[in-house]
Design a protein around this motif. Structure first.
Motif, PDB file in Angstrom:
ATOM      1  N   ILE A  64       0.840  -1.199   0.000  1.00  0.00           N
ATOM      2  CA  ILE A  64       0.000   0.000   0.000  1.00  0.00           C
ATOM      3  C   ILE A  64       0.876   1.250   0.000  1.00  0.00           C
ATOM      4  O   ILE A  64       0.651   2.189  -0.774  1.00  0.00           O
ATOM      5  N   ALA A  65       1.902   1.252   0.857  1.00  0.00           N
ATOM      6  CA  ALA A  65       2.829   2.396   0.907  1.00  0.00           C
ATOM      7  C   ALA A  65       3.502   2.588  -0.448  1.00  0.00           C
ATOM      8  O   ALA A  65       3.587   3.718  -0.952  1.00  0.00           O
ATOM      9  N   ASP A  66       3.965   1.484  -1.051  1.00  0.00           N
ATOM     10  CA  ASP A  66       4.602   1.564  -2.372  1.00  0.00           C
ATOM     11  C   ASP A  66       3.634   2.141  -3.398  1.00  0.00           C
ATOM     12  O   ASP A  66       4.019   2.998  -4.199  1.00  0.00           O
ATOM     13  N   ASN A  67       2.380   1.695  -3.369  1.00  0.00           N
ATOM     14  CA  ASN A  67       1.381   2.193  -4.319  1.00  0.00           C
ATOM     15  C   ASN A  67       1.123   3.686  -4.149  1.00  0.00           C
ATOM     16  O   ASN A  67       0.758   4.365  -5.106  1.00  0.00           O
ATOM     17  N   LEU A  68       1.302   4.182  -2.934  1.00  0.00           N
ATOM     18  CA  LEU A  68       1.099   5.608  -2.664  1.00  0.00           C
ATOM     19  C   LEU A  68       2.378   6.426  -2.841  1.00  0.00           C
ATOM     20  O   LEU A  68       2.363   7.639  -2.670  1.00  0.00           O
ATOM     21  N   GLY A  69       3.490   5.738  -3.145  1.00  0.00           N
ATOM     22  CA  GLY A  69       4.767   6.432  -3.304  1.00  0.00           C
ATOM     23  C   GLY A  69       5.349   6.889  -1.978  1.00  0.00           C
ATOM     24  O   GLY A  69       6.063   7.888  -1.917  1.00  0.00           O
ATOM     25  N   THR A 128       6.330   4.472   4.227  1.00  0.00           N
ATOM     26  CA  THR A 128       5.508   3.726   5.184  1.00  0.00           C
ATOM     27  C   THR A 128       4.082   4.288   5.207  1.00  0.00           C
ATOM     28  O   THR A 128       3.834   5.390   4.717  1.00  0.00           O
ATOM     29  N   VAL A 129       3.209   3.507   5.816  1.00  0.00           N
ATOM     30  CA  VAL A 129       1.838   3.935   6.086  1.00  0.00           C
ATOM     31  C   VAL A 129       1.555   3.545   7.528  1.00  0.00           C
ATOM     32  O   VAL A 129       1.860   2.424   7.948  1.00  0.00           O
ATOM     33  N   SER A 130       0.967   4.442   8.294  1.00  0.00           N
ATOM     34  CA  SER A 130       0.616   4.146   9.678  1.00  0.00           C
ATOM     35  C   SER A 130      -0.437   3.044   9.722  1.00  0.00           C
ATOM     36  O   SER A 130      -1.482   3.146   9.074  1.00  0.00           O
ATOM     37  N   ALA A 138      -2.452   2.288  12.073  1.00  0.00           N
ATOM     38  CA  ALA A 138      -3.708   2.761  12.667  1.00  0.00           C
ATOM     39  C   ALA A 138      -4.623   3.412  11.633  1.00  0.00           C
ATOM     40  O   ALA A 138      -5.847   3.339  11.754  1.00  0.00           O
ATOM     41  N   LEU A 139      -4.067   4.021  10.595  1.00  0.00           N
ATOM     42  CA  LEU A 139      -4.893   4.650   9.561  1.00  0.00           C
ATOM     43  C   LEU A 139      -5.710   3.629   8.784  1.00  0.00           C
ATOM     44  O   LEU A 139      -6.769   3.948   8.261  1.00  0.00           O
ATOM     45  N   LEU A 140      -5.232   2.399   8.715  1.00  0.00           N
ATOM     46  CA  LEU A 140      -5.902   1.361   7.927  1.00  0.00           C
ATOM     47  C   LEU A 140      -7.079   0.732   8.658  1.00  0.00           C
ATOM     48  O   LEU A 140      -7.868   0.011   8.054  1.00  0.00           O
ATOM     49  N   ARG A 141      -7.198   0.990   9.976  1.00  0.00           N
ATOM     50  CA  ARG A 141      -8.347   0.577  10.782  1.00  0.00           C
ATOM     51  C   ARG A 141      -8.545  -0.941  10.857  1.00  0.00           C
ATOM     52  O   ARG A 141      -9.631  -1.427  11.051  1.00  0.00           O
ATOM     53  N   ARG A 142      -7.472  -1.702  10.714  1.00  0.00           N
ATOM     54  CA  ARG A 142      -7.550  -3.151  10.872  1.00  0.00           C
ATOM     55  C   ARG A 142      -7.167  -3.496  12.305  1.00  0.00           C
ATOM     56  O   ARG A 142      -6.394  -2.779  12.941  1.00  0.00           O
TER      57      ARG A 142
END
Length: 164
Positions: free
Chosen positions: A62-67, A70-72, A74-78
């Motif tokens: 997901i982070a790679d797809n967004l360029g 990293t991605v937090s 907690a933002l993904l809500r899983r």
């Protein structure tokens, strides 16, 4: 026979809809209900979406797809982050984390709220990487660092029959 094995990396609870995630090191997983303290536990008895699971590998995609680097989480809500497993291969399968047993019920596609959480393109960046929904079939405590072990369907049925 348990060739698919991973590790529990992170646990997050959603106490209320849209409330910030509460990160915990361990939690009680209650069969037919959900994770103690998570909003999905209230009124969800028997639901196939008691717990949401994503892998650290999917998060990196997901982070790679967004360029991004990293991605937090907690933002993904899983609720749960695991590593070392192909989650898509566990769909409709049983697996054990710590003392609890889960059954993956469906893919967990991203919703429109990912646009707000991740920015423009967030929902599309998650397509194919949203993780799984699961129900808890045997109660028990789960802790960060616990192994995640696939249970082949035949083995789970035999285990259930031996209880009677």
């Amino acid at each position: 026979m348990n060739s698919r094995r991973g590790r529990l990396e992170w646990i997050g609870l959603r106490p209320e809809r849209k409330a910030p995630m509460v990160v915990v090191e361990q939690v009680l997983a209650l069969a037919d209900w959900g994770l103690k303290g998570d909003r999905r536990m209230v009124g969800s008895k028997g639901s196939g979406r008691q717990v949401t699971i994503i892998s650290s590998e999917f998060i990196q995609s997901i982070a790679d797809n967004l360029g991004r680097d990293t991605v937090s989480v907690a933002l993904l809500r899983r609720n749960i982050v695991v590593s070392g497993l192909n989650l898509n291969a566990l769909r409709h399968q049983y697996f054990q984390i710590g003392e609890a047993v889960f059954q993956a019920t469906a893919l967990c596609p991203p919703c429109w709220q990912m646009e707000a959480a991740l920015g423009a393109g967030g929902m599309v960046a998650m397509c194919g990487f949203g993780g799984l929904c699961a129900k808890i079939v045997e109660s028990g405590n789960i802790r960060c660092g616990d192994p995640v072990v696939h249970i082949p369907p035949g083995e789970y049925r035999e285990r259930q029959l031996s209880l009677y």
